[in-house]
Scaffold this motif. Sequence first.
Motif, PDB file in Angstrom:
ATOM      1  N   GLN A 163       0.412  -0.962  -0.146  1.00  0.00           N
ATOM      2  CA  GLN A 163      -0.105   0.306  -0.152  1.00  0.00           C
ATOM      3  C   GLN A 163       0.672   1.001   0.219  1.00  0.00           C
ATOM      4  OE1 GLN A 163      -1.038  -2.919   2.655  1.00  0.00           O
ATOM      5  NE2 GLN A 163      -2.019  -3.173   0.021  1.00  0.00           N
ATOM      6  N   GLY A 164       2.175   0.922  -0.376  1.00  0.00           N
ATOM      7  CA  GLY A 164       3.208   1.879   0.308  1.00  0.00           C
ATOM      8  C   GLY A 164       3.192   3.195   1.312  1.00  0.00           C
ATOM      9  N   VAL A 165       2.989   2.116   2.345  1.00  0.00           N
ATOM     10  CA  VAL A 165       3.238   2.432   3.446  1.00  0.00           C
ATOM     11  C   VAL A 165       5.034   1.950   4.003  1.00  0.00           C
ATOM     12  CG1 VAL A 165       2.107   2.083   6.308  1.00  0.00           C
ATOM     13  CG2 VAL A 165       0.445   2.340   4.169  1.00  0.00           C
ATOM     14  N   VAL A 166       5.529   3.008   4.666  1.00  0.00           N
ATOM     15  CA  VAL A 166       6.245   2.289   5.594  1.00  0.00           C
ATOM     16  C   VAL A 166       6.600   1.573   6.735  1.00  0.00           C
ATOM     17  CG1 VAL A 166       7.606   4.288   7.120  1.00  0.00           C
ATOM     18  CG2 VAL A 166       9.228   2.914   6.126  1.00  0.00           C
ATOM     19  N   CYS A 167       7.471  -0.018   6.736  1.00  0.00           N
ATOM     20  CA  CYS A 167       7.112  -0.265   8.048  1.00  0.00           C
ATOM     21  C   CYS A 167       8.088   0.195   9.006  1.00  0.00           C
ATOM     22  CB  CYS A 167       7.188  -2.018   7.666  1.00  0.00           C
ATOM     23  SG  CYS A 167       5.511  -2.334   6.312  1.00  0.00           S
ATOM     24  N   SER A 168       7.653   0.267  10.496  1.00  0.00           N
ATOM     25  CA  SER A 168       8.695   0.719  11.015  1.00  0.00           C
ATOM     26  C   SER A 168       9.953  -0.560  11.883  1.00  0.00           C
ATOM     27  CB  SER A 168       8.697   1.179  12.890  1.00  0.00           C
ATOM     28  OG  SER A 168       7.602  -0.277  13.276  1.00  0.00           O
ATOM     29  N   GLY A 169      11.157  -0.213  11.586  1.00  0.00           N
ATOM     30  CA  GLY A 169      12.186  -0.963  12.467  1.00  0.00           C
ATOM     31  C   GLY A 169      12.647  -1.510  13.802  1.00  0.00           C
ATOM     32  N   SER A 170      13.941  -1.083  14.065  1.00  0.00           N
ATOM     33  CA  SER A 170      14.008  -1.151  15.336  1.00  0.00           C
ATOM     34  C   SER A 170      14.598   0.020  16.405  1.00  0.00           C
ATOM     35  CB  SER A 170      15.195  -1.747  15.084  1.00  0.00           C
ATOM     36  OG  SER A 170      15.953  -2.322  16.904  1.00  0.00           O
ATOM     37  N   LEU A 265       5.524  -0.579  -7.073  1.00  0.00           N
ATOM     38  CA  LEU A 265       5.628  -0.242  -5.656  1.00  0.00           C
ATOM     39  C   LEU A 265       6.228   1.570  -5.733  1.00  0.00           C
ATOM     40  CD1 LEU A 265       6.871  -3.504  -4.201  1.00  0.00           C
ATOM     41  CD2 LEU A 265       4.591  -2.305  -3.917  1.00  0.00           C
ATOM     42  N   ILE A 266       7.335   1.244  -6.336  1.00  0.00           N
ATOM     43  CA  ILE A 266       7.749   2.552  -6.253  1.00  0.00           C
ATOM     44  C   ILE A 266       6.815   3.731  -6.654  1.00  0.00           C
ATOM     45  CG2 ILE A 266       8.814   4.767  -7.691  1.00  0.00           C
ATOM     46  CD1 ILE A 266      11.005   2.691  -7.407  1.00  0.00           C
ATOM     47  N   GLY A 267       5.823   3.495  -8.239  1.00  0.00           N
ATOM     48  CA  GLY A 267       4.752   4.577  -7.569  1.00  0.00           C
ATOM     49  C   GLY A 267       4.062   4.860  -7.317  1.00  0.00           C
ATOM     50  N   LYS A 268       3.078   3.373  -5.726  1.00  0.00           N
ATOM     51  CA  LYS A 268       2.347   3.519  -5.465  1.00  0.00           C
ATOM     52  C   LYS A 268       3.022   5.015  -3.656  1.00  0.00           C
ATOM     53  CE  LYS A 268      -0.518  -0.764  -5.906  1.00  0.00           C
ATOM     54  NZ  LYS A 268      -1.047  -2.299  -5.457  1.00  0.00           N
ATOM     55  N   SER A 269       3.876   4.017  -3.344  1.00  0.00           N
ATOM     56  CA  SER A 269       4.490   4.927  -2.450  1.00  0.00           C
ATOM     57  C   SER A 269       5.255   6.443  -3.355  1.00  0.00           C
ATOM     58  CB  SER A 269       5.751   4.291  -2.390  1.00  0.00           C
ATOM     59  OG  SER A 269       5.715   2.667  -2.249  1.00  0.00           O
TER      60      SER A 269
END
Length: 313
Positions: A163-170, A265-269
């Motif tokens: 969905q173009g949403v960034v997922c958190s890391g650490s 995905l680049i287009g969505k993000s």
Amino acid sequence: MAHNYEIYGVVLASEFELKAPLVTDKSPDIHIKLANVESAPPSHLESVSAFASISNTQFWLDVPNIARFFVADLDTINVQPYPTADMDSVELYLLGAVLGPLMNMRKYLVMHGNVVHLEIHGQIHRLLLCGHSAVGKSSFSAYLINQCNACLVADDLAVFNSQGVVCSGSPRLKIWQDVSQALQLDEAELTPVRPSVNKFDWHIGERFISEQASVDLVVLLTGDNENTVEIEEIQGVKKLSPLQNQIFRKEFAKTAGLEKIHFILIGKSFGHTPVIKLGRPRSSKILENFEKMGKALFTYLTNEPLGATRDKS
């Protein structure tokens, strides 16, 4: 007994301890096992280099004197450390050089960059900081967190879902010793990334947030400036090539046949996301460089000088 950790939107069940956030109420997506890994890659994989081979579902990597890794069918990572390797170094490569390509193969978009949330006058700006290795992505992130009340979302790998949403890391940021000294960070919050390297994990604590959201500005850091800071906007289709160049281990993704999904995905993000270049001065005065960059960034975002928004109380 396996420990469960959540990072980049997936749960890892690992047979050895990691520094990622622990979870107890979620089922694992990927299993990390201490197991034998062949000294040569399977013949059906395509070679990327002397030390790496890949397909769209499997990945073999040999990091000399650290470990051999084999990703099997998108849900298992076999790890065979070398006898003299330390586990901090094994984890460093596992969560970066191995997990990054695996997340690409799992149809995520993995960018080589940092994500920070910067709040100005009640408005949150979600920034993706990209650029070539050693340009200062983590260093500038550390400055924004330390001096400008930003919060960390992800360091080194910025993983975007379908969905173009960034997922958190650490909740840790890897920074060099000279940067930690320039920012006068608390030594109690620093631990060595690995032995014999002047690089540290800065434990962010409450300055880390796990909220998943799209980014609203991509900042491509460059190191081309002498002693000035310039911002250049990249418009329209001209954004595509610079963004594609920021895909983590781009050559691995190309070999694995992931170019089409990454284009989508680049287009969505980032299809409607502004992209700018921000030049970093070459001066040896670390803090002064960051202050100039911060002022330019704040002016771009708000048309106000940096000093008008800084508040460390």
